[in-house]
Scaffold this motif. Structure first.
Motif, PDB file in Angstrom:
ATOM      1  N   VAL A 187       0.833  -1.197   0.000  1.00 19.45           N
ATOM      2  CA  VAL A 187       0.000   0.000   0.000  1.00 19.45           C
ATOM      3  C   VAL A 187       0.871   1.252   0.000  1.00 19.45           C
ATOM      4  O   VAL A 187       1.701   1.441   0.894  1.00 19.45           O
ATOM      5  CB  VAL A 187      -0.927   0.017   1.230  1.00 19.45           C
ATOM      6  N   GLY A 188       0.683   2.104  -1.003  1.00 14.39           N
ATOM      7  CA  GLY A 188       1.365   3.392  -1.037  1.00 14.39           C
ATOM      8  C   GLY A 188       2.658   3.384  -1.840  1.00 14.39           C
ATOM      9  O   GLY A 188       3.269   2.340  -2.081  1.00 14.39           O
ATOM     10  N   THR A 189       3.064   4.583  -2.240  1.00 13.89           N
ATOM     11  CA  THR A 189       4.264   4.756  -3.048  1.00 13.89           C
ATOM     12  C   THR A 189       5.512   4.233  -2.352  1.00 13.89           C
ATOM     13  O   THR A 189       6.377   3.616  -2.967  1.00 13.89           O
ATOM     14  CB  THR A 189       4.439   6.241  -3.394  1.00 13.89           C
ATOM     15  N   CYS A 190       5.627   4.470  -1.054  1.00 10.24           N
ATOM     16  CA  CYS A 190       6.812   4.022  -0.314  1.00 10.24           C
ATOM     17  C   CYS A 190       6.988   2.518  -0.410  1.00 10.24           C
ATOM     18  O   CYS A 190       8.103   2.017  -0.584  1.00 10.24           O
ATOM     19  CB  CYS A 190       6.724   4.445   1.146  1.00 10.24           C
ATOM     20  N   SER A 191       5.907   1.770  -0.282  1.00 10.07           N
ATOM     21  CA  SER A 191       6.007   0.315  -0.299  1.00 10.07           C
ATOM     22  C   SER A 191       6.325  -0.219  -1.691  1.00 10.07           C
ATOM     23  O   SER A 191       6.815  -1.336  -1.831  1.00 10.07           O
ATOM     24  CB  SER A 191       4.716  -0.312   0.216  1.00 10.07           C
ATOM     25  N   LEU A 192       6.047   0.590  -2.736  1.00  6.12           N
ATOM     26  CA  LEU A 192       6.288   0.155  -4.103  1.00  6.12           C
ATOM     27  C   LEU A 192       7.662   0.549  -4.628  1.00  6.12           C
ATOM     28  O   LEU A 192       8.263  -0.171  -5.421  1.00  6.12           O
ATOM     29  CB  LEU A 192       5.210   0.726  -5.030  1.00  6.12           C
ATOM     30  N   SER A 193       8.166   1.722  -4.202  1.00  8.63           N
ATOM     31  CA  SER A 193       9.434   2.204  -4.752  1.00  8.63           C
ATOM     32  C   SER A 193      10.369   2.811  -3.712  1.00  8.63           C
ATOM     33  O   SER A 193      11.491   3.165  -4.028  1.00  8.63           O
ATOM     34  CB  SER A 193       9.156   3.257  -5.837  1.00  8.63           C
ATOM     35  N   GLY A 194       9.915   2.965  -2.504  1.00 11.53           N
ATOM     36  CA  GLY A 194      10.700   3.648  -1.476  1.00 11.53           C
ATOM     37  C   GLY A 194      10.297   5.088  -1.282  1.00 11.53           C
ATOM     38  O   GLY A 194      10.616   5.693  -0.260  1.00 11.53           O
ATOM     39  N   GLY A 195       9.615   5.667  -2.270  1.00 12.64           N
ATOM     40  CA  GLY A 195       9.157   7.052  -2.168  1.00 12.64           C
ATOM     41  C   GLY A 195      10.291   8.013  -1.886  1.00 12.64           C
ATOM     42  O   GLY A 195      11.349   7.953  -2.511  1.00 12.64           O
ATOM     43  N   LEU A 196      10.079   8.914  -0.943  1.00 14.40           N
ATOM     44  CA  LEU A 196      11.103   9.883  -0.562  1.00 14.40           C
ATOM     45  C   LEU A 196      12.116   9.303   0.429  1.00 14.40           C
ATOM     46  O   LEU A 196      13.155   9.908   0.673  1.00 14.40           O
ATOM     47  CB  LEU A 196      10.444  11.115   0.075  1.00 14.40           C
ATOM     48  N   PHE A 197      11.825   8.143   0.985  1.00 18.43           N
ATOM     49  CA  PHE A 197      12.656   7.603   2.061  1.00 18.43           C
ATOM     50  C   PHE A 197      13.665   6.559   1.602  1.00 18.43           C
ATOM     51  O   PHE A 197      14.649   6.293   2.297  1.00 18.43           O
ATOM     52  CB  PHE A 197      11.760   6.989   3.150  1.00 18.43           C
TER      53      PHE A 197
END
Length: 255
Positions: A187-197
């Protein structure tokens, strides 16, 4: 007590009817940018700085990578528009191209699904959206979906966050404890690509490097109905969409 009964009768049912019918109430989705072909312009407008590199522009087309998009809206606030915005919420996609991996859990789970949620470094936004699913407007229990505290009773592992180092082993243990068949929904951009983190010294570029992800739900954060769509995809009650979305046409002014 009688006043609450009367109020309930006057208000009626406020729970969304989705997936029986598409939700049209305002505010159910923040929307997202879509890949756009520019027409009628002698040159492409300059793309503003995208914090995650989700935008690519070539050959008269702006392409959006939804696995990286954090919905900062810089692309639609630009003085010269070069991307369009859609207001849907069916964003979940199978992350594998293997036909066996793209099979749902089957009819036995379609109205009896138990979900274990794990936060692996999320900022809290995705967690807030997941929490909305148990409240009256979305009420995922009406669909036969339930959250469980025990991974040994879970059919689906719902994960949010980029995959921090201190949660890697915990996530692996939860996944290994789940009975088969099982699916993972990121769920969410972070879980798919790491996002900003991520990727960084402290986190992965998403959770795909830790556990095998079956369905991805992009968004920063995705609205509750997008998360619900991901769960419906897992059990085969709704078709998946594509993270490489359909392309819209935008007519610009000739210069």
């Amino acid at each position: 007590m009688s006043k609450w009964v009367l109020k309930g009768l006057r208000t009626g049912i406020v729970t969304t009817r989705y997936p029986g019918s598409m939700e049209t109430s305002p505010g159910v989705s923040p929307g997202r940018p879509v890949s756009t072909v520019l027409r009628g312009q002698r040159g492409l407008p300059e793309i503003p700085s995208c914090p995650t590199g989700a935008l690519v522009q070539r050959a008269g087309k702006t392409t959006v990578d939804h696995k990286r998009c954090i919905h900062c809206r810089r692309c639609v606030r630009a003085s010269t528009p070069f991307v369009e915005w859609e207001w849907g919420y069916e964003w979940a996609e199978w992350t594998s191209t293997d036909p066996k991996e793209m099979e749902g859990l089957g009819p036995s789970f379609s109205r009896s699904l138990h979900i274990r949620f794990v936060d692996v470094g999320a900022c809290g936004a995705c967690m807030s959206e997941v929490a909305q699913l148990t409240k009256p407007h979305y009420n995922l229990h009406r669909l036969g979906f339930f959250f469980t505290p025990s991974p040994r009773e879970a059919d689906v592992l719902l994960v949010a966050g980029p995959g921090t180092d201190h949660m890697r082993r915990a996530l692996e243990k939860v996944y290994d404890s789940m009975p088969t068949p099982k699916k993972v929904v990121a769920v969410g951009t972070c879980s798919l690509s790491g996002g900003l983190f991520g990727p960084s010294f402290a986190s992965e570029a998403g959770v795909t490097g830790i556990v095998p992800v079956s369905v991805g739900v992009p968004g920063c954060p995705p609205p509750p109905l997008a998360i619900l769509h991901g769960l419906l995809v897992v059990v085969g009650r709704r078709p998946a969409t594509s993270l490489t979305d359909a392309t819209n046409q935008m007519r610009g002014d000739s210069q």
